[in-house]
Design a protein around this motif. Structure first.
Motif, short mmCIF file in Angstrom:
data_model
loop_
_atom_site.label_atom_id
_atom_site.label_comp_id
_atom_site.label_asym_id
_atom_site.label_seq_id
_atom_site.Cartn_x
_atom_site.Cartn_y
_atom_site.Cartn_z
N UNK A 90 0.84 -1.20 0.00
CA UNK A 90 0.00 0.00 0.00
C UNK A 90 0.87 1.25 0.00
N UNK A 91 1.89 1.27 0.85
CA UNK A 91 2.77 2.44 0.93
C UNK A 91 3.45 2.72 -0.41
N UNK A 92 3.86 1.66 -1.09
CA UNK A 92 4.50 1.83 -2.40
C UNK A 92 3.54 2.48 -3.40
N UNK A 93 2.26 2.09 -3.36
CA UNK A 93 1.29 2.63 -4.33
C UNK A 93 0.96 4.09 -4.05
N UNK A 94 1.28 4.58 -2.85
CA UNK A 94 1.02 5.98 -2.50
C UNK A 94 2.15 6.92 -2.93
N UNK A 128 1.09 5.91 7.35
CA UNK A 128 1.39 4.71 8.12
C UNK A 128 0.11 4.03 8.60
N UNK A 129 -0.80 4.81 9.19
CA UNK A 129 -2.03 4.24 9.75
C UNK A 129 -2.92 3.67 8.65
N UNK A 130 -3.00 4.35 7.50
CA UNK A 130 -3.80 3.85 6.40
C UNK A 130 -3.21 2.56 5.83
N UNK A 131 -1.89 2.48 5.78
CA UNK A 131 -1.25 1.26 5.28
C UNK A 131 -1.62 0.07 6.16
N UNK A 132 -1.60 0.27 7.47
CA UNK A 132 -1.99 -0.80 8.39
C UNK A 132 -3.48 -1.12 8.25
N UNK A 133 -4.30 -0.07 8.14
CA UNK A 133 -5.75 -0.29 8.03
C UNK A 133 -6.08 -1.04 6.75
N UNK A 134 -5.34 -0.77 5.67
CA UNK A 134 -5.57 -1.45 4.40
C UNK A 134 -5.34 -2.95 4.54
N UNK A 138 -6.21 -1.89 12.47
CA UNK A 138 -6.43 -0.50 12.88
C UNK A 138 -5.62 -0.21 14.13
N UNK A 139 -4.46 0.37 13.95
CA UNK A 139 -3.57 0.62 15.09
C UNK A 139 -3.91 1.92 15.81
N UNK A 140 -4.77 2.77 15.20
CA UNK A 140 -5.21 4.01 15.84
C UNK A 140 -6.73 4.11 15.70
N UNK A 141 -7.33 5.05 16.41
CA UNK A 141 -8.78 5.22 16.37
C UNK A 141 -9.26 5.60 14.99
N UNK A 142 -8.58 6.54 14.34
CA UNK A 142 -8.96 7.00 13.01
C UNK A 142 -7.74 7.02 12.11
#
Length: 327
Positions: A90-94, A128-134, A138-142
């Motif tokens: 995911x991070x690579x595609x961003x 970072x958070x979006x990569x994990x959520x993908x 979900x490592x954070x609330x939002x």
């Protein structure tokens, strides 16, 4: 001065940092945080992050810190390789997506809500958070609105200690020298800027460019011309010029350095090349399918590029394996 020891890090690890700069101090004060920036390590000394230059990659061995308190590594407690691969992909595609100060500021009000981002932009902790959520974590609330400190405070993450590596004066000078990743960032950013001007659309990544062209094949000639003149198709030549030993075992063995350092380097070279090979094979297959569906010149160019990158990654793997067996 020190850097982080890449032998202590694993793909998917998060590096939170702070600096002595005024901007870093302001970010930490506003966010009541010990950190002002977040990086995602994807392996083989490569990290991806979002800063004022947008989303781009960097070399961990060129990330220099004055104090140990300026960098801390965090790792997912329930770490699974399959999830890490998805996070890094995911991070690579961003890569290429522009940075947004306003979106980062909105985290103050939205980080504890369910508000979703409606902006085609990034900032460091969101990436970072979006990569994990993908990857379903979900490592954070939002994930769309968060601080670096939210990642540090996450119950799903744990600190990885003793990752520092002290450098000699000579090594510090090497770290400060120009990096090939800087050239890559400039080329990709300039390419996407030219595409946005041509199309008058908010294309932020190469993946978005591919989707736009598929839907607007009449732009093939103009976009292909921009791609060819951008320098993107020949970025691979930089590594061959700067690191010829990656592609020639004789030159590798002739390099200065101890046997242990050569074996360490060869192991990292193989790891990085194998990760890249998997991605290049996937991208070549994807762009071959796109070309079969729409015979556009752009897909001819990208297929040829990924074919070349597959060839070069295969050579790097062979070189590394030879060194690991014969050094």
């Amino acid at each position: 001065m020190f850097i982080l020891d890449m032998l202590k890090l694993l793909p998917g690890d998060v590096v939170l940092t702070s600096e002595m700069s005024l901007q870093s101090k302001m970010v930490r004060k506003v966010t009541s945080s010990s950190f002002s920036h977040a990086l995602l390590y994807i392996g083989a000394s490569v990290y991806i992050h979002s800063d004022s230059s947008g989303v781009h990659s960097g070399n961990l061995q060129r990330l220099l810190f004055a104090k140990q308190s300026q960098a801390q590594v965090f790792r997912l407690r329930d770490r699974q390789e399959a999830k890490m691969a998805g996070i890094c992909l995911f991070a690579r595609t961003e890569i290429g997506k522009q940075y947004s100060v306003p979106e980062a500021i909105r985290s103050k009000m939205k980080r504890n809500s369910s508000s979703e981002a409606n902006s085609n932009r990034q900032f460091c902790s969101r990436l970072v958070a979006q990569a994990y959520a993908e990857a379903g974590v979900n490592i954070v609330t939002n994930p769309d609105y968060c601080y670096p400190q939210d990642i540090a405070n996450s119950p799903f993450m744990m600190k990885v200690r003793d990752c520092e590596q002290t450098l000699s004066d000579e090594e510090i000078e090497m770290v400060k020298s120009p990096s090939a990743t800087d050239t890559q960032t400039k080329v990709i950013n300039n390419l996407l800027t030219s595409i946005r001007i041509l199309t008058n659309t908010d294309i932020q990544t190469l993946d978005q460019l591919t989707r736009y062209l598929y839907q607007n094949p009449e732009c093939d000639h103009a976009i292909s011309r921009i791609l060819q003149s951008s320098g993107y198709l020949s970025l691979w030549k930089i590594d061959i010029k700067d690191c010829p030993w990656n592609y020639d075992s004789v030159k590798f063995l002739a390099k200065d350095g101890s046997r242990s350092s050569k074996l360490e380097y060869a192991g990292l070279l193989k790891e990085g090349a194998m990760n890249s090979l998997e991605i290049f094979i996937f991208m070549h297959s994807q762009h071959t399918q796109l070309w079969q569906e729409k015979q556009l010149h752009y897909f001819v160019l990208t297929r040829a590029l990924y074919k070349k990158l597959i060839e070069l990654a295969t050579i790097r793997i062979a070189t590394a394996e030879y060194i690991l067996s014969h050094a």
